[in-house]
Write a protein that holds these residues in place. Sequence first.
Motif, mmCIF file in Angstrom:
data_model
loop_
_atom_site.group_PDB
_atom_site.id
_atom_site.type_symbol
_atom_site.label_atom_id
_atom_site.label_comp_id
_atom_site.label_asym_id
_atom_site.label_seq_id
_atom_site.Cartn_x
_atom_site.Cartn_y
_atom_site.Cartn_z
ATOM 1 N N ILE A 43 0.864 -1.181 0.000
ATOM 2 C CA ILE A 43 0.000 0.000 0.000
ATOM 3 C C ILE A 43 0.899 1.229 0.000
ATOM 4 C CG2 ILE A 43 -1.733 1.312 1.284
ATOM 5 C CD1 ILE A 43 -2.632 -1.456 2.453
ATOM 6 N N THR A 44 0.802 1.983 -1.076
ATOM 7 C CA THR A 44 1.571 3.215 -1.225
ATOM 8 C C THR A 44 0.595 4.351 -1.473
ATOM 9 O OG1 THR A 44 1.744 2.984 -3.632
ATOM 10 C CG2 THR A 44 3.499 1.956 -2.296
ATOM 11 N N GLN A 45 1.112 5.563 -1.532
ATOM 12 C CA GLN A 45 0.264 6.700 -1.852
ATOM 13 C C GLN A 45 -0.391 6.494 -3.214
ATOM 14 O OE1 GLN A 45 2.394 10.421 -1.994
ATOM 15 N NE2 GLN A 45 0.562 11.600 -1.553
ATOM 16 N N GLU A 46 0.368 5.983 -4.177
ATOM 17 C CA GLU A 46 -0.151 5.789 -5.532
ATOM 18 C C GLU A 46 -1.199 4.678 -5.594
ATOM 19 O OE1 GLU A 46 3.160 5.863 -4.775
ATOM 20 O OE2 GLU A 46 3.564 7.883 -5.500
ATOM 21 N N SER A 47 -0.901 3.530 -4.956
ATOM 22 C CA SER A 47 -1.858 2.420 -5.032
ATOM 23 C C SER A 47 -3.140 2.752 -4.278
ATOM 24 C CB SER A 47 -1.235 1.123 -4.519
ATOM 25 O OG SER A 47 -0.955 1.185 -3.130
ATOM 26 N N ALA A 48 -3.016 3.423 -3.133
ATOM 27 C CA ALA A 48 -4.208 3.804 -2.375
ATOM 28 C C ALA A 48 -5.056 4.790 -3.170
ATOM 29 C CB ALA A 48 -3.816 4.413 -1.028
ATOM 30 N N TYR A 49 -4.405 5.753 -3.815
ATOM 31 C CA TYR A 49 -5.165 6.741 -4.581
ATOM 32 C C TYR A 49 -5.844 6.106 -5.789
ATOM 33 C CZ TYR A 49 -6.624 11.188 -6.463
ATOM 34 O OH TYR A 49 -7.398 12.231 -6.916
ATOM 35 N N SER A 50 -5.193 5.112 -6.389
ATOM 36 C CA SER A 50 -5.815 4.403 -7.504
ATOM 37 C C SER A 50 -7.103 3.712 -7.052
ATOM 38 C CB SER A 50 -4.837 3.370 -8.077
ATOM 39 O OG SER A 50 -5.479 2.569 -9.040
ATOM 40 N N ILE A 51 -7.067 3.051 -5.898
ATOM 41 C CA ILE A 51 -8.269 2.388 -5.374
ATOM 42 C C ILE A 51 -9.326 3.426 -5.001
ATOM 43 C CG2 ILE A 51 -9.164 0.848 -3.576
ATOM 44 C CD1 ILE A 51 -7.272 -0.610 -5.413
ATOM 45 N N ILE A 52 -8.894 4.543 -4.417
ATOM 46 C CA ILE A 52 -9.831 5.614 -4.061
ATOM 47 C C ILE A 52 -10.563 6.123 -5.302
ATOM 48 C CG2 ILE A 52 -9.937 8.047 -3.321
ATOM 49 C CD1 ILE A 52 -7.758 7.290 -1.212
ATOM 50 N N LEU A 53 -9.829 6.357 -6.386
ATOM 51 C CA LEU A 53 -10.463 6.823 -7.632
ATOM 52 C C LEU A 53 -11.460 5.796 -8.154
ATOM 53 C CD1 LEU A 53 -7.494 8.447 -9.603
ATOM 54 C CD2 LEU A 53 -9.462 9.610 -8.570
ATOM 55 N N GLN A 54 -11.090 4.519 -8.098
ATOM 56 C CA GLN A 54 -11.993 3.468 -8.574
ATOM 57 C C GLN A 54 -13.266 3.401 -7.735
ATOM 58 O OE1 GLN A 54 -9.851 -0.307 -9.760
ATOM 59 N NE2 GLN A 54 -8.105 0.887 -8.973
ATOM 60 N N LEU A 55 -13.117 3.499 -6.412
ATOM 61 C CA LEU A 55 -14.289 3.482 -5.534
ATOM 62 C C LEU A 55 -15.214 4.656 -5.827
ATOM 63 C CD1 LEU A 55 -12.563 2.551 -2.146
ATOM 64 C CD2 LEU A 55 -14.191 1.116 -3.407
ATOM 65 N N ARG A 56 -14.627 5.835 -5.985
ATOM 66 C CA ARG A 56 -15.432 7.029 -6.256
ATOM 67 C C ARG A 56 -16.150 6.912 -7.595
ATOM 68 N NH1 ARG A 56 -11.627 11.666 -6.196
ATOM 69 N NH2 ARG A 56 -13.508 12.866 -6.613
ATOM 70 N N TYR A 57 -15.459 6.399 -8.592
ATOM 71 C CA TYR A 57 -16.085 6.240 -9.915
ATOM 72 C C TYR A 57 -17.247 5.250 -9.849
ATOM 73 C CZ TYR A 57 -16.903 5.039 -14.738
ATOM 74 O OH TYR A 57 -17.518 4.815 -15.946
ATOM 75 N N LEU A 58 -17.017 4.112 -9.193
ATOM 76 C CA LEU A 58 -18.073 3.099 -9.111
ATOM 77 C C LEU A 58 -19.261 3.596 -8.304
ATOM 78 C CD1 LEU A 58 -15.920 -0.133 -8.727
ATOM 79 C CD2 LEU A 58 -17.248 0.595 -10.731
ATOM 80 N N GLN A 59 -19.024 4.384 -7.261
ATOM 81 C CA GLN A 59 -20.137 4.965 -6.518
ATOM 82 C C GLN A 59 -20.930 5.915 -7.399
ATOM 83 O OE1 GLN A 59 -20.692 7.136 -2.349
ATOM 84 N NE2 GLN A 59 -19.648 8.406 -3.828
ATOM 85 N N LYS A 60 -20.207 6.712 -8.189
ATOM 86 C CA LYS A 60 -20.890 7.664 -9.069
ATOM 87 C C LYS A 60 -21.735 6.944 -10.120
ATOM 88 C CE LYS A 60 -20.050 11.729 -11.846
ATOM 89 N NZ LYS A 60 -19.102 12.693 -12.370
ATOM 90 N N SER A 61 -21.252 5.804 -10.594
ATOM 91 C CA SER A 61 -22.007 5.083 -11.620
ATOM 92 C C SER A 61 -23.219 4.350 -11.051
ATOM 93 C CB SER A 61 -21.099 4.112 -12.381
ATOM 94 O OG SER A 61 -20.659 3.081 -11.536
ATOM 95 N N ASP A 62 -23.151 3.918 -9.786
ATOM 96 C CA ASP A 62 -24.289 3.265 -9.128
ATOM 97 C C ASP A 62 -24.024 3.284 -7.623
ATOM 98 O OD1 ASP A 62 -26.245 1.614 -8.051
ATOM 99 O OD2 ASP A 62 -26.113 0.133 -9.660
ATOM 100 N N SER A 63 -24.726 4.148 -6.914
ATOM 101 C CA SER A 63 -24.441 4.341 -5.489
ATOM 102 C C SER A 63 -25.026 3.256 -4.588
ATOM 103 C CB SER A 63 -24.939 5.708 -5.021
ATOM 104 O OG SER A 63 -26.340 5.776 -5.155
ATOM 105 N N ALA A 64 -25.764 2.299 -5.167
ATOM 106 C CA ALA A 64 -26.367 1.252 -4.341
ATOM 107 C C ALA A 64 -25.719 -0.113 -4.554
ATOM 108 C CB ALA A 64 -27.859 1.161 -4.620
ATOM 109 N N ALA A 65 -25.165 -0.358 -5.730
ATOM 110 C CA ALA A 65 -24.606 -1.677 -6.030
ATOM 111 C C ALA A 65 -23.307 -1.909 -5.259
ATOM 112 C CB ALA A 65 -24.355 -1.804 -7.530
ATOM 113 N N PRO A 66 -23.121 -3.118 -4.736
ATOM 114 C CA PRO A 66 -21.910 -3.401 -3.963
ATOM 115 C C PRO A 66 -20.647 -3.400 -4.825
ATOM 116 C CG PRO A 66 -23.363 -5.334 -4.018
ATOM 117 C CD PRO A 66 -24.040 -4.249 -4.761
#
Length: 195
Positions: free
Chosen positions: A39-62
């Motif tokens: 876990i680095t600054q880069e890898s954590a931020y990559s996961i953060i971006l993915q989580l935010r994108y997936l929430q934006k596309s569907d805020s209810a789906a797991p």
Amino acid sequence: MNPFYTMPNILTETSEGATAHSLQDELFKEREIELVGEITQESAYSIILQLRYLQKSDSAAPITVYINSPGGEVASGLALYDVMRAVKCPVRTVCVGTAASMAAILFASGTERGILPHGKIMIHDPLTTGINGSALTIDSLSRNLMETRQITAGILAKHTGRPLDEIFACTAKDTYFNAQEAVGFGLADYIVEEM
């Protein structure tokens, strides 16, 4: 990552011809993310971006985060933890190998936590190396480390249901849990038998 390892591609044929895209992209469409390696600054931020994108596309789906990590930077891991808890959609975690140190904290924070039969979880206190400087600098670093210890132990206590004193006793050294022990301790909810 091993320089000789290549991510498999999937070929799709359409009326316009064949296109190739990575297996990781295909799994991302299914709302599956991988946290592999340190876990680095880069890898954590990559996961953060993915989580935010997936929430934006569907805020209810797991969303499912597959974890196989030795841990890493605590500050970056805590930023990822905060986002995992803040997104509206449920974030399931699956341990597919080892979730150690900061990765164990992220794994334990999932809304639903599965571990493969031969998975391992390892928890311990935050570590530091190479402390040097003036007495005041060392005192400040020590206080910061103890505050971080309190924060990470509090997170583990919250997600396992264990008392803080028991968490401190376990994190005073490297404590390993196999799949059955992880479920018994409250780090995981179930052992994954089928995917």
